[in-house]
Design a protein around this motif. Structure first.
Motif, PDB file in Angstrom:
ATOM      1  N   GLU A  49      30.496  32.864  38.892  1.00 18.36           N
ATOM      2  CA  GLU A  49      30.034  33.356  37.489  1.00 18.36           C
ATOM      3  C   GLU A  49      30.458  33.601  35.716  1.00 18.36           C
ATOM      4  OE1 GLU A  49      26.494  35.361  38.270  1.00 18.36           O
ATOM      5  OE2 GLU A  49      25.817  34.236  39.690  1.00 18.36           O
ATOM      6  N   LYS A  50      30.642  33.307  34.842  1.00 14.91           N
ATOM      7  CA  LYS A  50      31.146  33.933  34.454  1.00 14.91           C
ATOM      8  C   LYS A  50      30.616  35.463  33.632  1.00 14.91           C
ATOM      9  CE  LYS A  50      32.546  30.262  32.785  1.00 14.91           C
ATOM     10  NZ  LYS A  50      34.120  29.562  32.882  1.00 14.91           N
ATOM     11  N   GLY A  51      31.885  36.307  34.485  1.00 16.59           N
ATOM     12  CA  GLY A  51      31.844  37.785  34.539  1.00 16.59           C
ATOM     13  C   GLY A  51      32.354  38.255  33.654  1.00 16.59           C
ATOM     14  N   GLU A  52      32.993  39.857  33.846  1.00 19.94           N
ATOM     15  CA  GLU A  52      33.957  40.557  32.835  1.00 19.94           C
ATOM     16  C   GLU A  52      34.693  39.441  32.767  1.00 19.94           C
ATOM     17  OE1 GLU A  52      35.604  45.122  33.150  1.00 19.94           O
ATOM     18  OE2 GLU A  52      34.524  44.433  34.324  1.00 19.94           O
ATOM     19  N   TYR A  53      35.616  39.048  34.494  1.00 13.06           N
ATOM     20  CA  TYR A  53      37.421  38.869  33.738  1.00 13.06           C
ATOM     21  C   TYR A  53      36.974  36.955  33.919  1.00 13.06           C
ATOM     22  CZ  TYR A  53      38.056  43.370  34.827  1.00 13.06           C
ATOM     23  OH  TYR A  53      38.525  44.974  34.894  1.00 13.06           O
ATOM     24  N   LYS A  54      37.481  36.254  33.170  1.00 13.53           N
ATOM     25  CA  LYS A  54      38.135  35.022  32.676  1.00 13.53           C
ATOM     26  C   LYS A  54      39.258  34.824  32.881  1.00 13.53           C
ATOM     27  CE  LYS A  54      37.092  33.023  29.295  1.00 13.53           C
ATOM     28  NZ  LYS A  54      36.458  32.585  27.484  1.00 13.53           N
ATOM     29  N   TYR A  55      40.178  35.648  32.863  1.00 14.25           N
ATOM     30  CA  TYR A  55      41.156  35.236  33.195  1.00 14.25           C
ATOM     31  C   TYR A  55      42.086  35.666  34.579  1.00 14.25           C
ATOM     32  CZ  TYR A  55      41.215  33.726  27.867  1.00 14.25           C
ATOM     33  OH  TYR A  55      40.753  33.301  27.505  1.00 14.25           O
ATOM     34  N   VAL A  56      41.851  36.897  34.381  1.00 14.01           N
ATOM     35  CA  VAL A  56      42.565  37.413  35.756  1.00 14.01           C
ATOM     36  C   VAL A  56      41.780  37.592  36.812  1.00 14.01           C
ATOM     37  CG1 VAL A  56      43.958  39.748  36.426  1.00 14.01           C
ATOM     38  CG2 VAL A  56      43.905  38.668  34.596  1.00 14.01           C
ATOM     39  N   LEU A  57      41.680  36.815  37.993  1.00 12.09           N
ATOM     40  CA  LEU A  57      40.933  36.416  39.104  1.00 12.09           C
ATOM     41  C   LEU A  57      41.363  36.572  40.290  1.00 12.09           C
ATOM     42  CD1 LEU A  57      39.873  32.797  38.071  1.00 12.09           C
ATOM     43  CD2 LEU A  57      39.031  34.689  37.269  1.00 12.09           C
ATOM     44  N   THR A  58      40.214  37.311  41.501  1.00  6.31           N
ATOM     45  CA  THR A  58      40.868  38.229  42.275  1.00  6.31           C
ATOM     46  C   THR A  58      39.934  37.340  43.544  1.00  6.31           C
ATOM     47  OG1 THR A  58      42.024  39.646  43.807  1.00  6.31           O
ATOM     48  CG2 THR A  58      40.143  39.647  42.351  1.00  6.31           C
ATOM     49  N   ASN A  59      40.299  37.162  45.070  1.00  5.60           N
ATOM     50  CA  ASN A  59      39.060  37.504  46.211  1.00  5.60           C
ATOM     51  C   ASN A  59      40.066  37.504  47.086  1.00  5.60           C
ATOM     52  OD1 ASN A  59      37.489  35.924  48.532  1.00  5.60           O
ATOM     53  ND2 ASN A  59      36.154  34.651  46.655  1.00  5.60           N
ATOM     54  N   SER A  60      39.174  38.442  48.077  1.00  7.03           N
ATOM     55  CA  SER A  60      39.560  39.262  49.441  1.00  7.03           C
ATOM     56  C   SER A  60      39.766  38.089  50.195  1.00  7.03           C
ATOM     57  CB  SER A  60      38.747  39.545  49.530  1.00  7.03           C
ATOM     58  OG  SER A  60      37.426  39.568  49.936  1.00  7.03           O
ATOM     59  N   ASP A  61      39.500  37.066  49.918  1.00 13.87           N
ATOM     60  CA  ASP A  61      39.723  35.758  51.090  1.00 13.87           C
ATOM     61  C   ASP A  61      40.877  34.920  50.958  1.00 13.87           C
ATOM     62  OD1 ASP A  61      37.222  36.384  52.565  1.00 13.87           O
ATOM     63  OD2 ASP A  61      35.954  35.370  51.951  1.00 13.87           O
ATOM     64  N   TRP A  62      41.698  35.183  49.754  1.00 18.30           N
ATOM     65  CA  TRP A  62      42.221  33.742  49.398  1.00 18.30           C
ATOM     66  C   TRP A  62      44.155  34.520  49.836  1.00 18.30           C
ATOM     67  CZ3 TRP A  62      42.109  34.215  42.992  1.00 18.30           C
ATOM     68  CH2 TRP A  62      40.119  33.843  42.611  1.00 18.30           C
ATOM     69  N   SER A  63      44.660  32.934  49.965  1.00 17.84           N
ATOM     70  CA  SER A  63      45.877  33.544  50.807  1.00 17.84           C
ATOM     71  C   SER A  63      46.783  33.244  49.289  1.00 17.84           C
ATOM     72  CB  SER A  63      46.139  32.119  51.986  1.00 17.84           C
ATOM     73  OG  SER A  63      46.972  31.831  52.174  1.00 17.84           O
ATOM     74  N   VAL A  64      48.018  34.189  49.986  1.00 18.10           N
ATOM     75  CA  VAL A  64      48.445  34.124  48.882  1.00 18.10           C
ATOM     76  C   VAL A  64      49.486  33.392  48.407  1.00 18.10           C
ATOM     77  CG1 VAL A  64      50.221  36.127  48.103  1.00 18.10           C
ATOM     78  CG2 VAL A  64      48.167  36.718  49.263  1.00 18.10           C
ATOM     79  N   GLY A  65      50.296  32.413  50.256  1.00 13.53           N
ATOM     80  CA  GLY A  65      50.746  31.700  50.033  1.00 13.53           C
ATOM     81  C   GLY A  65      50.583  30.624  48.922  1.00 13.53           C
ATOM     82  N   VAL A  66      49.572  30.333  48.634  1.00 14.44           N
ATOM     83  CA  VAL A  66      48.677  28.535  48.173  1.00 14.44           C
ATOM     84  C   VAL A  66      48.553  29.024  47.038  1.00 14.44           C
ATOM     85  CG1 VAL A  66      48.583  27.531  49.792  1.00 14.44           C
ATOM     86  CG2 VAL A  66      46.626  29.081  47.959  1.00 14.44           C
ATOM     87  N   LEU A  67      48.415  30.348  46.070  1.00 15.95           N
ATOM     88  CA  LEU A  67      48.476  31.063  45.009  1.00 15.95           C
ATOM     89  C   LEU A  67      48.484  29.876  44.309  1.00 15.95           C
ATOM     90  CD1 LEU A  67      46.770  34.656  44.656  1.00 15.95           C
ATOM     91  CD2 LEU A  67      45.654  32.757  45.494  1.00 15.95           C
ATOM     92  N   SER A  68      49.938  30.154  43.618  1.00 17.62           N
ATOM     93  CA  SER A  68      50.429  29.726  42.349  1.00 17.62           C
ATOM     94  C   SER A  68      50.851  28.311  41.877  1.00 17.62           C
ATOM     95  CB  SER A  68      52.039  29.948  43.256  1.00 17.62           C
ATOM     96  OG  SER A  68      52.591  28.993  43.837  1.00 17.62           O
ATOM     97  N   SER A  69      50.477  27.158  43.355  1.00 16.46           N
ATOM     98  CA  SER A  69      49.984  25.426  42.955  1.00 16.46           C
ATOM     99  C   SER A  69      48.767  25.482  42.286  1.00 16.46           C
ATOM    100  CB  SER A  69      50.202  25.109  44.015  1.00 16.46           C
ATOM    101  OG  SER A  69      49.648  25.743  45.278  1.00 16.46           O
TER     102      SER A  69
END
Length: 519
Positions: free
Chosen positions: A306-326
């Motif tokens: 959902e469109k929240g306070e942040y549009k450009y800096v996004l985070t999620n506790s389940d994300w794997s750091v290794g795939v974020l750049s691609s």
């Protein structure tokens, strides 16, 4: 040729040099910067009793530069160990704790590749222990560089061509200029230079980089490393017709997957002869499959958020750091806007920042440096980490800064060309402009819609289609939905591609964009 910065009024010799860059001549006039005789003396001084540690980075440029540094030592009979930091637990750079361990164990030489220029404390730790240190790097240096025995980093004082090299290109060109191996040995090592040059997205408008990739592709086609040969076989790539697209879309993602989801050592290992090559290649392919699955999941979460306070800096506790750049690169490209994706690793937040044309990732991070734990990268792509206690403050500041980025609209150069009038001979002449890549894109062609079209499903997933236009057809990968909601079509933007299957080469047309009338 005007698209490549060459017009009809230039001398024929300049056009010829651009189309067929002469590698030895380019290397002869190349200036890598600071005096590097000391580095050559240290490598020439290695003997079978010498112990060498190569310290690299976890991306394809890092592992390729690591491989070349190891080969330079191994050819002299030295005992070689290498170390590549863990992407999640340690992150980019030459770390002081690792330098301390190396110093305690002792060695005769440390060669640092694709990092180290700004790691003052770590280099100082090694120097105080009496270990000579050579650094081969290509990253921009903010402030005072590390004080090592010798640093070859063209960003400090190299010429324009040298500044466009990746780290692997830097160490290979240095080895050539100092005649540390025979010409035949060095030319065979260009396979990994081509990989690194394409992977690191350095400029292929540079004649030197194009020459390195062109010769590197020849090396891969004729006598590449056994591990890469097995990887190409498993991926269904015919070595005899491999091109930069095969490197970028198939081979490089597999090699990068090791550092993203496991250890980059796995990718380094397949660059050297081993009994476990087939097994290691299989593990790489499995890791890349997992990377694609994780990336798709993150993209779905970003798209459905959902469109929240942040549009450009996004985070999620389940994300794997290794795939974020691609994933960030893809989002940045599709939205043509800046994006930062961040995940938690313990009490540290690790993120990747991507910028469209007109942005400056390093400039943003430089302003936020007091709040960051580590940071570094290039103008359009950078990485960073921040302690959890500083995260909320940093996120708000970064969100504001990214929202203010002025995106530069990119003009597209298209050639008006009906696919009915394109054959293999004609396209083979266009391929002379390559190798294609960053700042030297493959020609994009435009054809108006002639009123005749038939959309046929392609593959098992339903995501791909073939657009039949009479006697010619366009392959549209992942674009099935686009035809469900299309408006009035004006034309097609497409790209020709040579495809080899079972030793038969054919000309394909890949749909890049559908041009529709404004509603």
């Amino acid at each position: 040729m005007e698209m490549r910065g060459l017009t009809a009024d230039v001398m024929p010799r300049e056009v010829e040099n651009w189309l067929s860059p002469h590698l030895p001549r380019l290397l002869e006039k190349l200036d890598l910067g600071a005096e590097n005789n000391r580095a050559a003396e240290l490598v020439r001084g290695l003997t079978p009793t010498s112990n060498v540690v190569v310290y690299g980075d976890y991306d394809v440029d890092g592992i390729s530069a690591t491989a070349i540094a190891m080969e330079l030592a191994l050819v002299r009979g030295a005992h070689v160990r290498y170390f590549i930091p863990h992407r999640f637990n340690q992150g980019y750079g030459l770390h002081k704790e690792v330098a301390t361990t190396i110093a305690k164990r002792g060695c005769d030489l440390v060669i640092v590749v694709d990092c180290g220029s700004q790691d003052v404390e770590a280099v100082d730790t090694l120097k105080k222990s009496g270990i000579p240190v050579i650094i081969f790097d290509h990253h921009l240096v903010e402030g005072t560089p590390a004080c090592c025995d010798t640093m070859i980093n063209p960003q400090i004082s190299g010429d324009a061509a040298a500044k466009k090299l990746c780290a692997t290109g830097v160490i290979w060109c240095w080895a050539w200029q100092n005649e540390l191996l025979t010409e035949r040995q060095l030319m065979r090592m260009l396979d990994v230079v081509a990989l690194a040059t394409i992977a690191d997205c350095v400029s292929l408008a540079s004649s030197l980089n194009r020459a390195l990739v062109r010769e590197g592709l020849k090396s891969i086609r004729t006598h590449t490393r056994p591990g890469l040969n097995i990887l190409m076989e498993q991926l269904g790539i015919a070595p005899s017709s491999i091109d930069t697209e095969d490197l970028a879309m198939k081979i490089i993602p597999c090699l990068n997957a090791a550092g993203r989801l496991y250890l980059a050592d796995l990718a380094v290992d397949i660059l050297f002869p081993s009994k476990n090559l087939a097994s290691n290649v299989g593990r790489l392919i499995a890791l890349n499959r997992k990377r694609r699955e994780l990336s798709s999941k993150i993209l779905e979460q970003v798209d459905s958020a959902e469109k929240g306070e942040y549009k450009y800096v996004l985070t999620n506790s389940d994300w794997s750091v290794g795939v974020l750049s691609s994933v960030a690169s893809r989002i940045c490209s599709e939205r043509n806007s800046p994006v930062a994706l961040v995940a938690a690793v313990g009490d540290i937040m690790r993120g990747t920042l991507r910028m469209p044309a007109g942005g400056d990732a390093v400039g943003v991070l430089k302003k936020l440096a007091p709040l960051l734990n580590t940071w570094g990268g290039h103008r359009l792509a950078a990485g960073f980490s921040v302690k959890s206690e500083n995260w909320d403050k940093l996120r708000g500041m970064m969100e504001t800064m990214l929202s203010e980025v002025k995106v530069v609209g990119e003009k597209e150069d298209l050639l008006y060309w009906n696919p009915l009038n394109m054959d293999m001979n004609t396209w083979s002449e266009a391929v002379a402009l390559g190798p294609f890549g960053m700042e030297n894109p493959a020609p994009m062609l435009y054809a108006p819609y002639g009123g005749q079209m038939r959309v046929v499903p392609l593959g098992k997933t339903g995501k791909h289609v073939k657009v039949e236009l009479g006697s010619a057809s366009l392959l549209a990968f992942g674009a099935a939905d686009m035809f469900d909601s299309r408006g009035d079509i004006d034309g097609w933007v497409y790209k020709p591609r040579l495809d080899t299957w079972r030793n038969v080469t054919s000309l394909q047309f890949i749909l890049e964009k559908m041009v529709v009338q404004e509603q």
